[in-house]
Design a protein around this motif. Structure first.
Motif, PDB file in Angstrom:
ATOM      1  N   LEU A  73       2.270  13.627  46.013  1.00  0.00           N
ATOM      2  CA  LEU A  73       2.450  14.554  44.895  1.00  0.00           C
ATOM      3  C   LEU A  73       2.850  15.949  45.382  1.00  0.00           C
ATOM      4  O   LEU A  73       3.686  16.611  44.755  1.00  0.00           O
ATOM      5  N   VAL A  74       2.274  16.394  46.470  1.00  0.00           N
ATOM      6  CA  VAL A  74       2.660  17.693  47.033  1.00  0.00           C
ATOM      7  C   VAL A  74       4.124  17.655  47.480  1.00  0.00           C
ATOM      8  O   VAL A  74       4.895  18.586  47.212  1.00  0.00           O
ATOM      9  N   VAL A  75       4.528  16.570  48.131  1.00  0.00           N
ATOM     10  CA  VAL A  75       5.920  16.442  48.580  1.00  0.00           C
ATOM     11  C   VAL A  75       6.872  16.379  47.384  1.00  0.00           C
ATOM     12  O   VAL A  75       7.945  16.992  47.392  1.00  0.00           O
ATOM     13  N   LEU A  76       6.482  15.674  46.323  1.00  0.00           N
ATOM     14  CA  LEU A  76       7.320  15.619  45.123  1.00  0.00           C
ATOM     15  C   LEU A  76       7.443  16.991  44.479  1.00  0.00           C
ATOM     16  O   LEU A  76       8.507  17.359  43.983  1.00  0.00           O
ATOM     17  N   GLY A  77       6.365  17.758  44.476  1.00  0.00           N
ATOM     18  CA  GLY A  77       6.418  19.109  43.914  1.00  0.00           C
ATOM     19  C   GLY A  77       7.351  20.013  44.695  1.00  0.00           C
ATOM     20  O   GLY A  77       8.139  20.765  44.110  1.00  0.00           O
ATOM     21  N   VAL A  78       7.301  19.932  46.005  1.00  0.00           N
ATOM     22  CA  VAL A  78       8.198  20.745  46.831  1.00  0.00           C
ATOM     23  C   VAL A  78       9.638  20.277  46.673  1.00  0.00           C
ATOM     24  O   VAL A  78      10.569  21.090  46.610  1.00  0.00           O
ATOM     25  N   SER A  79       9.835  18.969  46.562  1.00  0.00           N
ATOM     26  CA  SER A  79      11.204  18.469  46.390  1.00  0.00           C
ATOM     27  C   SER A  79      11.776  18.862  45.038  1.00  0.00           C
ATOM     28  O   SER A  79      12.993  19.019  44.900  1.00  0.00           O
ATOM     29  N   LEU A  80      10.949  19.040  44.026  1.00  0.00           N
ATOM     30  CA  LEU A  80      11.444  19.537  42.744  1.00  0.00           C
ATOM     31  C   LEU A  80      11.956  20.966  42.875  1.00  0.00           C
ATOM     32  O   LEU A  80      12.869  21.367  42.156  1.00  0.00           O
ATOM     33  N   TRP A  81      11.389  21.731  43.761  1.00  0.00           N
ATOM     34  CA  TRP A  81      11.845  23.110  43.969  1.00  0.00           C
ATOM     35  C   TRP A  81      13.169  23.161  44.714  1.00  0.00           C
ATOM     36  O   TRP A  81      14.049  23.934  44.380  1.00  0.00           O
ATOM     37  N   PHE A  82      13.298  22.352  45.760  1.00  0.00           N
ATOM     38  CA  PHE A  82      14.438  22.496  46.648  1.00  0.00           C
ATOM     39  C   PHE A  82      15.512  21.430  46.468  1.00  0.00           C
ATOM     40  O   PHE A  82      16.603  21.585  46.989  1.00  0.00           O
ATOM     41  N   GLN A  83      15.221  20.360  45.774  1.00  0.00           N
ATOM     42  CA  GLN A  83      16.201  19.303  45.515  1.00  0.00           C
ATOM     43  C   GLN A  83      16.177  18.999  44.016  1.00  0.00           C
ATOM     44  O   GLN A  83      15.667  17.975  43.583  1.00  0.00           O
ATOM     45  N   LYS A  84      16.758  19.872  43.227  1.00  0.00           N
ATOM     46  CA  LYS A  84      16.628  19.753  41.777  1.00  0.00           C
ATOM     47  C   LYS A  84      17.338  18.539  41.211  1.00  0.00           C
ATOM     48  O   LYS A  84      17.058  18.140  40.097  1.00  0.00           O
ATOM     49  N   HIS A  85      18.240  17.914  41.961  1.00  0.00           N
ATOM     50  CA  HIS A  85      18.938  16.738  41.458  1.00  0.00           C
ATOM     51  C   HIS A  85      18.053  15.493  41.443  1.00  0.00           C
ATOM     52  O   HIS A  85      18.428  14.496  40.849  1.00  0.00           O
ATOM     53  N   VAL A  86      16.890  15.513  42.073  1.00  0.00           N
ATOM     54  CA  VAL A  86      15.984  14.375  42.057  1.00  0.00           C
ATOM     55  C   VAL A  86      14.880  14.555  41.022  1.00  0.00           C
ATOM     56  O   VAL A  86      13.857  13.896  41.087  1.00  0.00           O
ATOM     57  N   ARG A  87      15.113  15.402  40.036  1.00  0.00           N
ATOM     58  CA  ARG A  87      14.062  15.750  39.090  1.00  0.00           C
ATOM     59  C   ARG A  87      13.576  14.566  38.274  1.00  0.00           C
ATOM     60  O   ARG A  87      12.374  14.448  38.032  1.00  0.00           O
ATOM     61  N   VAL A  88      14.456  13.660  37.861  1.00  0.00           N
ATOM     62  CA  VAL A  88      14.022  12.517  37.056  1.00  0.00           C
ATOM     63  C   VAL A  88      13.202  11.558  37.907  1.00  0.00           C
ATOM     64  O   VAL A  88      12.130  11.103  37.498  1.00  0.00           O
TER      65      VAL A  88
END
Length: 187
Positions: A73-88
């Protein structure tokens, strides 16, 4: 200095405005909620609660599972910040991990992490990028002479002329066997 006196543009103001612009182009709050949801889910199974001289260990047999869920969940949260194309993907994965955390890690971190992951995942799935700033909009405008055709004609049932001669673009006689397949050759 009174309330009407404008503050000088300093380094702090510049950095704050840059952060605000960066934050506006990605699902920042969704990423923050998902990131924060991983902390109680990963922490509570390893915590010891002190009640007076009594130590209550909340470690479960699925402590490793809750640690994995929390870290993901922490990794997904950080990836939402820096990789916005994986938001779904990140949003759906956060919702699924939140649901899995209920039986695995003390009711999803005593419902704190569970609710944060659900809200953050739903926000990530629902987030859509806003319109580009006015400066970018003019740079991406086309004049109609580029290599991609304009998609302004909504009626595709009738063949329209593509050149100035007025002949329709008829590709019915094209065939890969006769060397004319209606596509440009690369060589």
């Amino acid at each position: 200095m009174s309330a009407e006196t404008p503050a000088a543009d300093g380094q702090f103001t510049l950095r704050r405005q840059q952060f605000r612009a960066w934050r506006g182009t990605r699902p920042f709050w969704a990423g923050l909620f998902v990131l924060l949801s991983g902390l109680p889910i990963a922490y509570f199974p390893y915590a010891n609660l002190q009640i007076g001289h009594l130590t209550l260990a909340m470690a479960t047999t699925a402590g490793a599972g809750s640690l994995i869920i929390g870290v993901l969940l922490v990794v997904l949260g950080v990836s939402l910040w820096f990789q916005k194309h994986v938001r779904v993907f990140a949003g759906v994965a956060a919702i699924l991990l939140a649901l899995v955390s209920i039986p695995v890690s003390n009711l999803g971190g005593f419902l704190i992490g569970f609710l944060l992951a659900l809200v953050g995942g739903a926000m990530a799935v629902a987030w859509a990028p806003g319109p580009p700033p006015a400066g970018q909009l003019a740079s991406h405008a086309t004049t109609g002479t580029g290599d991609a055709p304009d998609a302004m004609d909504h009626d595709t049932t009738v063949l329209k002329p593509v050149d100035g001669v007025g002949e329709p673009n008829d590709l019915s006689g094209t065939n890969p066997a006769n060397g004319a397949n209606g596509r440009h050759s690369a060589g």
